[in-house]
Design an enzyme around this catalytic site. Structure first.
Site, short mmCIF file in Angstrom:
data_model
loop_
_atom_site.label_atom_id
_atom_site.label_comp_id
_atom_site.label_asym_id
_atom_site.label_seq_id
_atom_site.Cartn_x
_atom_site.Cartn_y
_atom_site.Cartn_z
CB ALA A 256 -1.03 0.03 1.15
CB ALA A 257 4.45 2.05 -0.26
N GLY A 258 2.39 2.62 -2.55
CA GLY A 258 1.98 3.36 -3.74
C GLY A 258 0.60 3.98 -3.58
CG ASP A 259 -2.62 1.42 -3.09
OD1 ASP A 259 -2.54 1.60 -4.32
OD2 ASP A 259 -2.74 0.30 -2.56
O1 RIB Z 1 -1.59 -1.94 -3.62
C1 RIB Z 1 -1.69 -2.91 -2.59
C2 RIB Z 1 -2.92 -3.74 -2.79
O2 RIB Z 1 -2.79 -4.48 -3.98
C3 RIB Z 1 -3.17 -4.76 -1.72
O3 RIB Z 1 -3.90 -4.26 -0.63
C4 RIB Z 1 -3.88 -5.88 -2.48
O4 RIB Z 1 -5.22 -6.01 -2.13
C5 RIB Z 1 -3.72 -5.53 -3.95
O5 RIB Z 1 -4.87 -5.02 -4.49
#
Ligand code: RIB
Length: 317
Positions: A256-259
């Protein structure tokens, strides 16, 4: 907690995936044919759409999420977690014909992950043109990725164009596009693999990333960020390219770093920060994210990001 519904907060609409992450902590990634004893298995809310919505909300935006879960316990748990972040999930469908999306996330002792996604109900994320027009009215950004079907992503991007709402696209997991959507994209966020796949230009170094970013701009994108993991990110716009290094942190889990980066970037841009300020804020948020395990639990709140260490200065490329 910062109040996402504070008066004047930017409104951001996210179209994207919702997954229950099955997180396996392992000493190292198993090789083909190897049986490995893992350390733990946990179930953690994730999915790129859900994670990006949470990052936007924790940076202070009012967030509307469009997506789909199954009519099952995982779907209920994901919606509950999103509501705790005060995300509007009225446009998240519950579909009885498919299970909630699942991601198998294997995290090794260096914090690096390997992810396999089973889309399940994410394949049914959907809204019609009238619904998109209503969702996007007065929104600062549409944020979307590629974990929901391309026809739905394209419909949302085209609706944003009609609504004069800016689009922030994160083409992940990457797929080659069959339509010239680049002129419809205000801000593109790609990692080095995505940048190379889509532009055909190697993007491993800041100088190469600057060239790939220029390719996207030549094809119509207004602003581009190429993220380079521990080496920070390169911001490319009409003024040229700048490399923003990342602060050094001990990685526990990079999931989730990118998110997290993307949500912080989107909210800062919506709040009229400069492109460079927004990128630096995104880098700080992502650096904090990787010091904690899991996807959504590791996404930092605004106060933590603002009080965190500054990354080193950027340099012109
Ligand atoms: O970007 C991370 C996410 O990628 C994870 O939470 C996983 O669910 C995938 O969708």
């Amino acid at each position: 907690m910062n109040g996402p519904h504070d008066t004047g907060a930017a409104r951001i609409v996210v179209l994207g995936s919702l997954n229950m992450d099955l997180v396996l902590r392992v000493p190292h990634a198993p090789a083909a044919g190897e049986t490995l004893q893992g350390r733990s298995m946990t179930r953690i809310p994730g999915g790129k759409g859900g994670n990006q919505a949470v990052s936007c909300a924790r940076q202070g935006a009012r967030v509307t999420l469009v997506g789909c879960v199954g009519a099952d316990a995982d779907g209920e748990a994901l919606l509950l977690a999103l509501r705790e972040d005060r995300i509007d999930v009225a446009a998240v469908r519950s579909d009885a014909t498919a299970p909630t999306g699942t991601a198998l996330v294997m995290v090794d002792d260096t914090g690096q992950n390997r992810i396999v996604v089973i889309p399940g109900a994410n394949a049914h994320a959907d809204a019609d043109d009238a619904a998109w027009a209503a969702h996007l009215q007065s929104a600062a950004f549409l944020v979307t990725q590629f974990e929901t079907p391309w026809p739905q992503v394209l419909r949302a991007i085209e609706a944003a164009g009609r609504a004069r709402c800016k689009v922030l696209l994160n083409p992940s997991p990457v797929r080659v596009l069959d339509l010239p959507v680049w002129p419809l994209i205000d801000t593109l966020v790609v990692n080095e693999i995505e940048a190379t796949t889509l532009s055909g230009i190697p993007s491993g170094s800041p100088a190469e990333a600057a060239l790939a970013g220029a390719w996207f701009r030549d094809h119509g994108v207004t602003r581009v960020v190429v993220t380079l993991g521990a080496r920070g990110a390169v911001a490319i716009d009409a003024a040229g390219a700048r490399h923003h290094p990342a602060p050094h942190v001990q990685a526990v889990d990079t999931t989730a770093a990118g998110d997290t980066f993307l949500g912080a970037l989107a909210v800062a841009l919506a709040d009229d920060a400069s492109f460079d300020e927004a990128v630096r804020l995104g880098i700080r948020a992502a650096a904090l994210c990787i010091t904690q395990p899991g996807a959504q639990p590791s996404i930092p709140f605004r106060e933590a990001v603002l009080s965190s260490r500054l990354p080193p200065d950027w340099t012109l490329l």
